[in-house]
Scaffold this motif. Structure first.
Motif, short mmCIF file in Angstrom:
data_model
loop_
_atom_site.label_atom_id
_atom_site.label_comp_id
_atom_site.label_asym_id
_atom_site.label_seq_id
_atom_site.Cartn_x
_atom_site.Cartn_y
_atom_site.Cartn_z
N UNK A 84 0.83 -1.20 0.00
CA UNK A 84 0.00 0.00 0.00
C UNK A 84 0.87 1.25 0.00
N UNK A 85 0.26 2.38 -0.31
CA UNK A 85 0.95 3.67 -0.29
C UNK A 85 2.26 3.61 -1.06
N UNK A 86 2.19 3.07 -2.25
CA UNK A 86 3.41 2.85 -3.02
C UNK A 86 4.05 4.17 -3.43
N UNK A 87 5.37 4.15 -3.47
CA UNK A 87 6.16 5.33 -3.81
C UNK A 87 7.02 5.02 -5.04
N UNK A 88 7.45 6.04 -5.76
CA UNK A 88 8.33 5.78 -6.92
C UNK A 88 9.58 4.98 -6.55
N UNK A 89 10.07 5.16 -5.35
CA UNK A 89 11.27 4.42 -4.94
C UNK A 89 11.00 2.94 -4.68
N UNK A 90 9.74 2.53 -4.73
CA UNK A 90 9.42 1.10 -4.63
C UNK A 90 9.57 0.39 -5.98
N UNK A 91 9.83 1.16 -7.02
CA UNK A 91 10.01 0.58 -8.34
C UNK A 91 11.20 -0.37 -8.35
N UNK A 92 10.94 -1.61 -8.77
CA UNK A 92 11.98 -2.64 -8.76
C UNK A 92 11.39 -3.93 -9.32
N UNK A 93 12.26 -4.89 -9.55
CA UNK A 93 11.82 -6.26 -9.79
C UNK A 93 11.72 -6.94 -8.43
N UNK A 94 10.57 -7.54 -8.17
CA UNK A 94 10.33 -8.20 -6.90
C UNK A 94 10.44 -9.71 -7.06
N UNK A 95 11.18 -10.31 -6.17
CA UNK A 95 11.42 -11.75 -6.20
C UNK A 95 10.94 -12.39 -4.90
N UNK A 96 10.41 -13.61 -5.02
CA UNK A 96 10.18 -14.39 -3.81
C UNK A 96 11.20 -15.53 -3.78
N UNK A 97 11.49 -15.97 -2.58
CA UNK A 97 12.50 -17.01 -2.39
C UNK A 97 12.09 -17.90 -1.23
N UNK A 98 12.57 -19.14 -1.27
CA UNK A 98 12.17 -20.12 -0.26
C UNK A 98 13.39 -20.78 0.37
N UNK A 99 13.24 -21.10 1.65
CA UNK A 99 14.31 -21.80 2.35
C UNK A 99 13.72 -22.77 3.35
N UNK A 100 14.32 -23.94 3.46
CA UNK A 100 13.81 -24.97 4.35
C UNK A 100 14.57 -25.03 5.67
N UNK A 101 15.66 -24.26 5.78
CA UNK A 101 16.54 -24.43 6.93
C UNK A 101 16.22 -23.51 8.09
N UNK A 102 15.37 -22.52 7.88
CA UNK A 102 15.21 -21.46 8.87
C UNK A 102 14.24 -21.83 9.98
N UNK A 103 13.56 -22.94 9.87
CA UNK A 103 12.66 -23.44 10.90
C UNK A 103 11.66 -22.39 11.34
N UNK A 104 11.73 -21.89 12.54
CA UNK A 104 10.66 -21.03 13.07
C UNK A 104 10.90 -19.55 12.83
N UNK A 105 11.91 -19.20 12.08
CA UNK A 105 12.20 -17.79 11.85
C UNK A 105 12.30 -17.54 10.35
#
Length: 126
Positions: A84-105
């Motif tokens: 929400x309340x997006x700003x011009x400086x939010x312009x970017x390529x957005x990536x999601x990533x996954x990890x199995x090692x971080x357990x509860x954090x």
């Protein structure tokens, strides 16, 4: 093999909103922490937000606090980033990533994440 596909990016005016989705396939999302990262031209990839495998722990980068919300639906194998309340400086390529090692954090550094999507472009401009 885990595969991640981002969607929901696009062009939005300053002050507008977007919801990004990260659809996961190949394995169950249940055991994976998910992070959202972004990279603008000429800049390093930075952590935006992350959520632990259980969904009980979330983290936000300074630029995202108070404006972005991360959530996950393990039944749909999808993680969302409400922006929400997006700003011009939010312009970017957005990536999601996954990890199995971080357990509860989860963490906002790229290092622990083993699986990455191809990214979705977000452009904030009038």
């Amino acid at each position: 093999q885990l595969q991640l596909v981002e969607s929901g990016g696009g062009l939005v005016q300053p002050g507008g909103s977007l919801t990004l989705s990260c659809a996961v396939s190949g394995l169950s999302l249940d055991n994976y922490a998910i992070g959202w990262f972004r990279q603008a031209p000429g800049k390093e990839r930075e952590g935006v937000s992350c959520i632990s495998s259980s969904g009980t722990r979330t983290e936000y980068g300074d630029s995202a606090k108070g404006r972005f919300t991360i959530s996950r639906d393990n039944l749909k194998n999808t993680v969302y980033l409400q922006m929400n309340s997006l700003k011009p400086e939010d312009t970017a390529v957005y990536y999601c990533a996954a990890d199995q090692k971080l357990f509860s954090i989860c963490v906002l550094s790229t290092g622990p994440y083993d699986y990455w999507g191809q990214g979705t472009q977000v452009t904030v401009s009038s």
